[in-house]
Design a protein around this motif. Structure first.
Motif, PDB file in Angstrom:
ATOM      1  N   LYS A  53       0.810  -1.224   0.000  1.00 10.99           N
ATOM      2  CA  LYS A  53       0.000   0.000   0.000  1.00 10.99           C
ATOM      3  C   LYS A  53       0.839   1.268   0.000  1.00 10.99           C
ATOM      4  N   THR A  54       2.030   1.205   0.578  1.00 11.43           N
ATOM      5  CA  THR A  54       2.904   2.384   0.622  1.00 11.43           C
ATOM      6  C   THR A  54       4.126   2.208  -0.267  1.00 11.43           C
ATOM      7  N   ARG A  55       4.030   1.262  -1.218  1.00 13.36           N
ATOM      8  CA  ARG A  55       5.165   0.980  -2.098  1.00 13.36           C
ATOM      9  C   ARG A  55       4.747   1.119  -3.557  1.00 13.36           C
ATOM     10  N   THR A  56       5.663   0.859  -4.467  1.00 15.82           N
ATOM     11  CA  THR A  56       5.383   0.958  -5.897  1.00 15.82           C
ATOM     12  C   THR A  56       5.193  -0.427  -6.486  1.00 15.82           C
ATOM     13  N   VAL A  57       4.062  -0.635  -7.145  1.00 15.46           N
ATOM     14  CA  VAL A  57       3.762  -1.921  -7.764  1.00 15.46           C
ATOM     15  C   VAL A  57       3.844  -1.772  -9.285  1.00 15.46           C
ATOM     16  N   ILE A  58       4.588  -2.665  -9.902  1.00 10.38           N
ATOM     17  CA  ILE A  58       4.730  -2.691 -11.355  1.00 10.38           C
ATOM     18  C   ILE A  58       3.624  -3.579 -11.922  1.00 10.38           C
ATOM     19  N   MET A  59       2.994  -3.134 -12.989  1.00 13.87           N
ATOM     20  CA  MET A  59       1.931  -3.922 -13.635  1.00 13.87           C
ATOM     21  C   MET A  59       1.847  -3.519 -15.102  1.00 13.87           C
ATOM     22  N   LEU A  60       1.096  -4.286 -15.868  1.00 13.61           N
ATOM     23  CA  LEU A  60       0.942  -3.983 -17.293  1.00 13.61           C
ATOM     24  C   LEU A  60      -0.283  -3.117 -17.524  1.00 13.61           C
ATOM     25  N   ARG A  61      -0.160  -2.187 -18.437  1.00 15.48           N
ATOM     26  CA  ARG A  61      -1.290  -1.338 -18.814  1.00 15.48           C
ATOM     27  C   ARG A  61      -2.418  -2.204 -19.373  1.00 15.48           C
ATOM     28  N   GLY A  62      -3.644  -1.932 -18.943  1.00 17.11           N
ATOM     29  CA  GLY A  62      -4.795  -2.649 -19.465  1.00 17.11           C
ATOM     30  C   GLY A  62      -4.984  -4.049 -18.930  1.00 17.11           C
ATOM     31  N   SER A  63      -4.205  -4.443 -17.932  1.00 22.34           N
ATOM     32  CA  SER A  63      -4.270  -5.811 -17.404  1.00 22.34           C
ATOM     33  C   SER A  63      -5.347  -5.959 -16.343  1.00 22.34           C
ATOM     34  N   THR A  64      -5.695  -7.222 -16.058  1.00 14.64           N
ATOM     35  CA  THR A  64      -6.632  -7.509 -14.971  1.00 14.64           C
ATOM     36  C   THR A  64      -6.111  -6.964 -13.651  1.00 14.64           C
ATOM     37  N   GLN A  65      -4.802  -7.051 -13.452  1.00 14.59           N
ATOM     38  CA  GLN A  65      -4.209  -6.562 -12.210  1.00 14.59           C
ATOM     39  C   GLN A  65      -4.378  -5.051 -12.075  1.00 14.59           C
ATOM     40  N   ALA A  66      -4.188  -4.318 -13.174  1.00 15.95           N
ATOM     41  CA  ALA A  66      -4.361  -2.868 -13.131  1.00 15.95           C
ATOM     42  C   ALA A  66      -5.796  -2.505 -12.766  1.00 15.95           C
ATOM     43  N   LEU A  67      -6.764  -3.219 -13.347  1.00 19.98           N
ATOM     44  CA  LEU A  67      -8.166  -2.974 -13.025  1.00 19.98           C
ATOM     45  C   LEU A  67      -8.446  -3.262 -11.546  1.00 19.98           C
ATOM     46  N   TRP A  68      -7.854  -4.358 -11.037  1.00 12.96           N
ATOM     47  CA  TRP A  68      -8.089  -4.747  -9.656  1.00 12.96           C
ATOM     48  C   TRP A  68      -7.528  -3.703  -8.682  1.00 12.96           C
ATOM     49  N   PHE A  69      -6.305  -3.261  -8.918  1.00 11.30           N
ATOM     50  CA  PHE A  69      -5.706  -2.281  -8.012  1.00 11.30           C
ATOM     51  C   PHE A  69      -6.450  -0.946  -8.076  1.00 11.30           C
ATOM     52  N   ASP A  70      -6.905  -0.552  -9.270  1.00  5.96           N
ATOM     53  CA  ASP A  70      -7.679   0.690  -9.376  1.00  5.96           C
ATOM     54  C   ASP A  70      -8.947   0.622  -8.522  1.00  5.96           C
ATOM     55  N   ALA A  71      -9.562  -0.569  -8.496  1.00  6.74           N
ATOM     56  CA  ALA A  71     -10.816  -0.719  -7.758  1.00  6.74           C
ATOM     57  C   ALA A  71     -10.599  -0.931  -6.264  1.00  6.74           C
ATOM     58  N   ASN A  72      -9.513  -1.591  -5.888  1.00  7.57           N
ATOM     59  CA  ASN A  72      -9.340  -2.020  -4.506  1.00  7.57           C
ATOM     60  C   ASN A  72      -8.274  -1.265  -3.724  1.00  7.57           C
ATOM     61  N   MET A  73      -7.323  -0.634  -4.411  1.00  6.45           N
ATOM     62  CA  MET A  73      -6.308   0.181  -3.746  1.00  6.45           C
ATOM     63  C   MET A  73      -6.149   1.499  -4.494  1.00  6.45           C
ATOM     64  N   PRO A  74      -7.206   2.304  -4.568  1.00 13.22           N
ATOM     65  CA  PRO A  74      -7.092   3.578  -5.286  1.00 13.22           C
ATOM     66  C   PRO A  74      -6.019   4.453  -4.652  1.00 13.22           C
ATOM     67  N   GLY A  75      -5.253   5.110  -5.490  1.00 12.06           N
ATOM     68  CA  GLY A  75      -4.177   5.943  -4.985  1.00 12.06           C
ATOM     69  C   GLY A  75      -2.858   5.215  -4.848  1.00 12.06           C
ATOM     70  N   LEU A  76      -2.863   3.899  -5.112  1.00 17.83           N
ATOM     71  CA  LEU A  76      -1.611   3.139  -5.041  1.00 17.83           C
ATOM     72  C   LEU A  76      -0.600   3.697  -6.031  1.00 17.83           C
ATOM     73  N   ASN A  77       0.650   3.788  -5.616  1.00 15.51           N
ATOM     74  CA  ASN A  77       1.715   4.217  -6.516  1.00 15.51           C
ATOM     75  C   ASN A  77       2.069   3.044  -7.438  1.00 15.51           C
ATOM     76  N   SER A  78       1.813   3.194  -8.721  1.00 10.44           N
ATOM     77  CA  SER A  78       2.067   2.102  -9.652  1.00 10.44           C
ATOM     78  C   SER A  78       2.953   2.552 -10.795  1.00 10.44           C
ATOM     79  N   LEU A  79       3.662   1.596 -11.373  1.00 12.59           N
ATOM     80  CA  LEU A  79       4.460   1.801 -12.576  1.00 12.59           C
ATOM     81  C   LEU A  79       3.867   0.892 -13.640  1.00 12.59           C
TER      82      LEU A  79
END
Length: 255
Positions: free
Chosen positions: A142-168
Motif C-alpha cells: 500500500k505504501t510501495r510501488t507496484v509494477i503492472m501492465l497497462r490494461g491488465s486484470t491486475q491494473a483494473l483490480w488495483f484501481d478498484a481495490n487500492m485507489p491511490g496506489l503508486n504504480s508503474l
C-alpha cells in the motif's frame, strides 16, 4: 502439484462434452480468408511467448493452432500476431485479428466492447518480489510501488481495490521484470502462472503467495458475430472432450 493444480483449473471451466464432436460451419468471412488470424501473447509463459527458436509457443498458441487445423486442415493455416494487455482489444475491434487467445480475463468492462467465449480456464494473480524483500502479503504494498501492465486484470483490480496506489505501468512482461530487477518498483503484479515460470528461472526472485483478482479466461471475439462465436465454443468443447489440454499443459508448464 503446481502443474496438476493449473491443469485442473484449465479443465474445470472448459466447455464440457462427452466425446469429440463435429464443428458447425465456419462463417463465410473466416472461410474466405483461408486462414485464421489470432492475437496471442508473446511475453507471457506458459500461455503465449517466444520459444528458443523465436517462434510462437505456449498453451494458448497450441489452442490457436488446433483451431486452424480443424478449420482449414492444417495447423499452419494461421497468422498469429503479438498483442499486449493494452492493445489486444483495439487490435480485435480494428479487424487486424479475428480472435484473441491472449490471457484475456473476463471482466464487465471488457464485456461491454467485445464478446467472450465459454471460459477455458480460470486463474488468479500474484506478486513477484526480490527474495529479500520485506513484502509478505498484499497489504504490504500500500505504501510501495507496484509494477503492472497497462490494461491488465491486475491494473483494473488495483484501481478498484487500492485507489491511490503508486504504480508503474508498462507495456510488456519483459519491461516489467526488468523494472523490478532494476529496483524501479517493489513488486511486480501479474498472472500467477506467468510469475511462477519466471520465479522458477531466477532464484533471486520469489512469489508473495497471496492470490487476488481471480477471474475466468476466455477467447475474445468482436460483438455481433454469433456464427463465429458458436464455432469457437464448439472447438473449445472438442478440445476438452479430446483431453488436449493435458498434453499442452505437460509440455509448457514447468514441474
Amino acid at each position: 502439484m503446481l502443474r496438476r493444480s493449473i491443469l485442473a483449473a484449465c479443465l474445470a471451466l472448459a466447455a464440457g462434452a462427452a466425446a469429440a464432436q463435429s464443428l458447425p460451419p465456419l462463417p463465410g468471412f473466416i472461410r474466405d480468408q483461408g486462414q485464421l488470424r489470432a492475437g496471442v501473447r508473446c511475453d507471457q509463459p506458459p500461455y503465449g511467448f517466444r520459444g528458443p527458436d523465436g517462434g510462437f509457443a505456449g498453451v494458448e498458441v497450441e489452442m490457436a493452432r488446433q483451431m486452424a487445423a480443424w478449420a482449414f486442415g492444417s495447423a499452419d493455416k494461421i497468422e498469429m500476431q503479438c498483442v499486449t494487455a493494452e492493445n489486444r482489444i483495439p487490435q480485435l475491434n480494428a479487424k487486424r485479428v479475428d480472435l484473441l487467445i491472449a490471457t484475456l480475463g473476463v471482466t464487465p468492462e471488457r464485456a461491454r466492447v467485445i464478446d467472450f467465449s465459454t471460459a477455458y480456464r480460470w486463474g488468479g494473480s500474484d506478486m513477484l518480489v526480490l527474495k529479500d524483500s520485506p513484502i509478505r502479503q498484499l497489504d504490504d504494498v500500500k505504501t510501495r510501488t507496484v509494477i503492472m501492465l497497462r490494461g491488465s486484470t491486475q491494473a483494473l483490480w488495483f484501481d478498484a481495490n487500492m485507489p491511490g496506489l503508486n504504480s508503474l505501468r508498462l507495456n510488456t512482461a519483459a519491461d516489467a521484470l526488468q523494472a523490478l530487477q532494476q529496483g524501479r518498483g517493489d513488486a511486480y503484479a501479474h498472472d500467477a502462472a506467468t510469475l511462477i515460470v519466471i520465479a522458477a528461472r531466477d532464484p533471486a526472485l520469489r512469489l508473495v503467495g497471496e492470490a487476488f483478482a481471480v477471474s475466468d479466461a476466455a477467447v475474445g471475439v468482436r460483438k455481433n458475430e454469433p456464427e463465429w462465436m458458436a464455432w469457437i465454443n464448439a472447438a473449445l468443447a472438442r478440445m476438452h472432450a479430446e483431453n488436449l489440454y493435458v498434453a499442452w499443459s505437460e509440455k509448457w508448464i514447468p514441474a
